[in-house]
Every structure is written in structure tokens, then in C-alpha cells.
Design an enzyme around this catalytic site. Sequence first.
Site, short mmCIF file in Angstrom:
data_model
loop_
_atom_site.label_atom_id
_atom_site.label_comp_id
_atom_site.label_asym_id
_atom_site.label_seq_id
_atom_site.Cartn_x
_atom_site.Cartn_y
_atom_site.Cartn_z
N ILE A 32 22.60 -23.36 69.87
CA ILE A 32 23.24 -22.40 68.96
C ILE A 32 24.27 -23.09 68.05
CG2 ILE A 32 25.22 -21.67 70.38
CD1 ILE A 32 24.36 -18.75 69.75
N VAL A 97 27.71 -24.98 80.43
CA VAL A 97 26.75 -24.02 81.00
C VAL A 97 26.17 -24.65 82.26
CG1 VAL A 97 24.65 -22.67 80.63
CG2 VAL A 97 26.20 -23.11 78.71
N HIS A 101 20.62 -28.83 81.65
CA HIS A 101 19.93 -28.83 80.36
C HIS A 101 19.99 -30.24 79.80
CE1 HIS A 101 24.11 -27.44 80.06
NE2 HIS A 101 24.19 -28.14 78.95
P1 5GP Z 1 26.95 -28.49 77.70
O1 5GP Z 1 28.31 -28.65 77.09
O2 5GP Z 1 27.00 -27.57 78.90
O3 5GP Z 1 26.27 -29.79 78.01
O4 5GP Z 1 26.05 -27.81 76.59
C1 5GP Z 1 25.89 -26.45 76.47
C2 5GP Z 1 25.20 -26.22 75.15
O5 5GP Z 1 24.75 -24.89 75.12
C3 5GP Z 1 26.11 -26.42 73.94
O6 5GP Z 1 25.57 -27.41 73.09
C4 5GP Z 1 26.14 -25.04 73.29
O7 5GP Z 1 26.17 -25.09 71.88
C5 5GP Z 1 24.88 -24.39 73.81
N1 5GP Z 1 24.95 -22.95 73.93
C6 5GP Z 1 25.96 -22.23 74.47
N2 5GP Z 1 25.67 -20.92 74.42
C7 5GP Z 1 24.45 -20.81 73.85
C8 5GP Z 1 23.63 -19.69 73.52
O8 5GP Z 1 23.94 -18.53 73.77
N3 5GP Z 1 22.42 -19.96 72.92
C9 5GP Z 1 22.04 -21.25 72.64
N4 5GP Z 1 20.85 -21.39 72.04
N5 5GP Z 1 22.79 -22.31 72.93
C10 5GP Z 1 23.99 -22.10 73.53
#
Ligand code: 5GP
Length: 115
Positions: A32, A97, A101
Site C-alpha cells: 500500500i 505486520v 511477508h
Molecule cells: P513490515 O514493516 O512489517 O516489514 O512491512 C509491512 C508492509 O505492509 C509495509 O511495507 C506496509 O506498507 C504494508 N502494509 C501495511 N498495511 C497494508 C495494507 O493494508 N495493505 C497493503 N497492501 N499493504 C499494507
Amino acid sequence: MSKDCLFCKIIEGTIPSRKVLEDEHVFAFEDISPQAPTHILIVPRRHVATTNDLDPADDAIVGKMVRAAARIAAERGFADKGYRLVFNCNMAAGQAVYHIHLHLLGGRTFTWPPG
Ligand code: 5GP
Ligand code: ZN
């Protein structure tokens, strides 16, 4: 499926996303808040909170995640030029999250160290 997990809800479709691919084990969708011209998240359908929580039984699925990323990179035309794959684990790495991922970032040049 974890009922409070954002990415489980995206996988089941109760929260919308821009899907890139899916199969029996893996789901991929556009980030996103893209940090590169291509920024795609590849997740396992099975809820796993962090890379510390992976079981030996997940080895094949992690392989499928990485190979899905390589396939998308090829489809988008930057496989040969190069791209970045990232798993953030826990707070010090900025994991936001808690459903593992794989970030696929491509379409620009990346620097190292990543910061
Ligand atoms: P992290 O910081 O956990 O490695 O990455 C989480 C990713 O999830 C971030 O790049 C963030 O932009 C993405 N993200 C968070 N919320 C959402 C959402 O509701 N939809 C999508 N498509 N991506 C999300
Ligand atoms: Zn989940």
C-alpha cells in the site's frame, strides 16, 4: 488464519488488496505504501507471525515465496538487472505486520547498507 491479522484478512478477501498472484500456499499483493516502482508483498496463506516461528514443515512454502518473487521479477522485466528481497523480523528490523511477508522491491537501484 488469525482473526486479528491484517494479512490473513487480505488473503481471505475481507480487506481489499491489489492481488498479483495466488496459489494453494502463497498470496502476493501490491504494498500500500510502495518504496520502489515495484513493491510487492509475498505471504504464506498459513499464518506465521515471524520468521522465528517457521517450522521445518514450512521450508517448502518459504521456497515457493522466494520463487514467486523471482517469477514476478521476471514478468516485470527487472530479474536480470536486479531487485531486493527483504524479510523484516521483529521490532529492531521494523516489522509492522506480524504475518511473515517477503518484500519484493524492484525497478530502481538500491543502496547498501539498507539502514
Ligand atoms: P513490515 O514493516 O512489517 O516489514 O512491512 C509491512 C508492509 O505492509 C509495509 O511495507 C506496509 O506498507 C504494508 N502494509 C501495511 N498495511 C497494508 C495494507 O493494508 N495493505 C497493503 N497492501 N499493504 C499494507
Ligand atoms: Zn495472518
